[in-house]
Design a protein around this motif. Structure first.
Motif, PDB file in Angstrom:
ATOM      1  N   LEU A   1       0.748  -1.128  -0.003  1.00  0.00           N
ATOM      2  CA  LEU A   1      -0.035   0.011   0.006  1.00  0.00           C
ATOM      3  C   LEU A   1       0.872   1.392   0.081  1.00  0.00           C
ATOM      4  CD1 LEU A   1      -2.797   1.351   0.177  1.00  0.00           C
ATOM      5  CD2 LEU A   1      -2.648   1.172   2.661  1.00  0.00           C
ATOM      6  N   TYR A   2       0.784   1.899  -1.051  1.00  0.00           N
ATOM      7  CA  TYR A   2       1.548   3.205  -1.102  1.00  0.00           C
ATOM      8  C   TYR A   2       0.641   4.524  -1.029  1.00  0.00           C
ATOM      9  CZ  TYR A   2       4.457   6.867  -3.263  1.00  0.00           C
ATOM     10  OH  TYR A   2       5.290   8.026  -3.614  1.00  0.00           O
ATOM     11  N   VAL A   3       1.062   5.398  -0.124  1.00  0.00           N
ATOM     12  CA  VAL A   3       0.335   6.629   0.337  1.00  0.00           C
ATOM     13  C   VAL A   3       0.935   7.647   0.161  1.00  0.00           C
ATOM     14  CG1 VAL A   3      -1.479   7.593   2.062  1.00  0.00           C
ATOM     15  CG2 VAL A   3      -0.617   5.029   2.033  1.00  0.00           C
ATOM     16  N   GLU A   4       0.441   8.662  -0.966  1.00  0.00           N
ATOM     17  CA  GLU A   4       1.274   9.896  -1.393  1.00  0.00           C
ATOM     18  C   GLU A   4       0.221  10.804  -1.779  1.00  0.00           C
ATOM     19  OE1 GLU A   4       3.337  12.696  -1.889  1.00  0.00           O
ATOM     20  OE2 GLU A   4       4.850  11.101  -1.256  1.00  0.00           O
ATOM     21  N   ASP A   5       0.098  12.184  -1.392  1.00  0.00           N
ATOM     22  CA  ASP A   5      -0.823  13.179  -1.814  1.00  0.00           C
ATOM     23  C   ASP A   5      -0.313  13.760  -3.179  1.00  0.00           C
ATOM     24  OD1 ASP A   5       1.093  14.399  -0.118  1.00  0.00           O
ATOM     25  OD2 ASP A   5      -0.061  16.061  -0.125  1.00  0.00           O
ATOM     26  N   GLU A   6       0.940  13.728  -3.338  1.00  0.00           N
ATOM     27  CA  GLU A   6       1.373  14.491  -4.703  1.00  0.00           C
ATOM     28  C   GLU A   6       1.276  13.673  -5.686  1.00  0.00           C
ATOM     29  OE1 GLU A   6       4.958  17.169  -4.259  1.00  0.00           O
ATOM     30  OE2 GLU A   6       4.690  17.039  -2.086  1.00  0.00           O
ATOM     31  N   GLN A   7       0.547  13.970  -6.771  1.00  0.00           N
ATOM     32  CA  GLN A   7       0.384  13.098  -7.792  1.00  0.00           C
ATOM     33  C   GLN A   7       1.558  12.813  -8.831  1.00  0.00           C
ATOM     34  OE1 GLN A   7      -2.618  14.514 -10.811  1.00  0.00           O
ATOM     35  NE2 GLN A   7      -2.095  12.963 -12.125  1.00  0.00           N
TER      36      GLN A   7
END
Length: 130
Positions: free
Chosen positions: A12-18
């Motif tokens: 699961l990879y979580v990142e807000d910057e597209q």
């Protein structure tokens, strides 16, 4: 990339910057067949609960729920789930908070691919030993 893992583990990879999310997602697909991506901690915790996640990579500063709170909730649910923090924040207090939460790795952005490779290999070995 030094080594391509073709395993059935789910990350699961979580990142807000597209842009960063898309770039690292592609890299993670070299290591894992199953890469699940979330834009923030709220979405991530829902995906975590719905899937059998073997490894979590998360940014720290995100909207709705930050990576530290996400890590806290994951470690409460299953303290053995490895969590790697991938962040541009070098402030001392972030590292201390991660240590307190028993984060398994702390990788600084911009990403050094050799460091990422080494961390992912370690986490995969840990998963295989369990």
């Amino acid at each position: 990339m030094k080594l391509k893992y073709n395993n059935n583990y789910t990350v699961l990879y979580v990142e807000d910057e597209q842009d960063i999310r898309e770039e690292l997602s592609e890299i993670l697909e070299y290591y894992f067949k199953n890469v699940i991506v979330a834009e923030d901690g709220v979405e991530a915790i829902e995906l975590y609960k719905k899937n059998n996640i073997d490894l979590v990579l998360t940014d720290i500063c995100m909207p709705k729920m930050d990576g530290l709170e996400l890590t806290k909730q994951i470690k409460i649910d299953n303290p053995h789930t490895p969590v790697l923090v991938v962040t541009s924040h070098t402030e001392h207090h972030f590292l201390i908070d991660c240590i307190k939460l028993r984060v398994d790795g702390y990788i600084l952005k911009p990403l050094d691919l050799d460091t990422l490779d080494a961390e992912l290999k370690l986490r995969i070995e840990d998963i295989e030993l369990k």
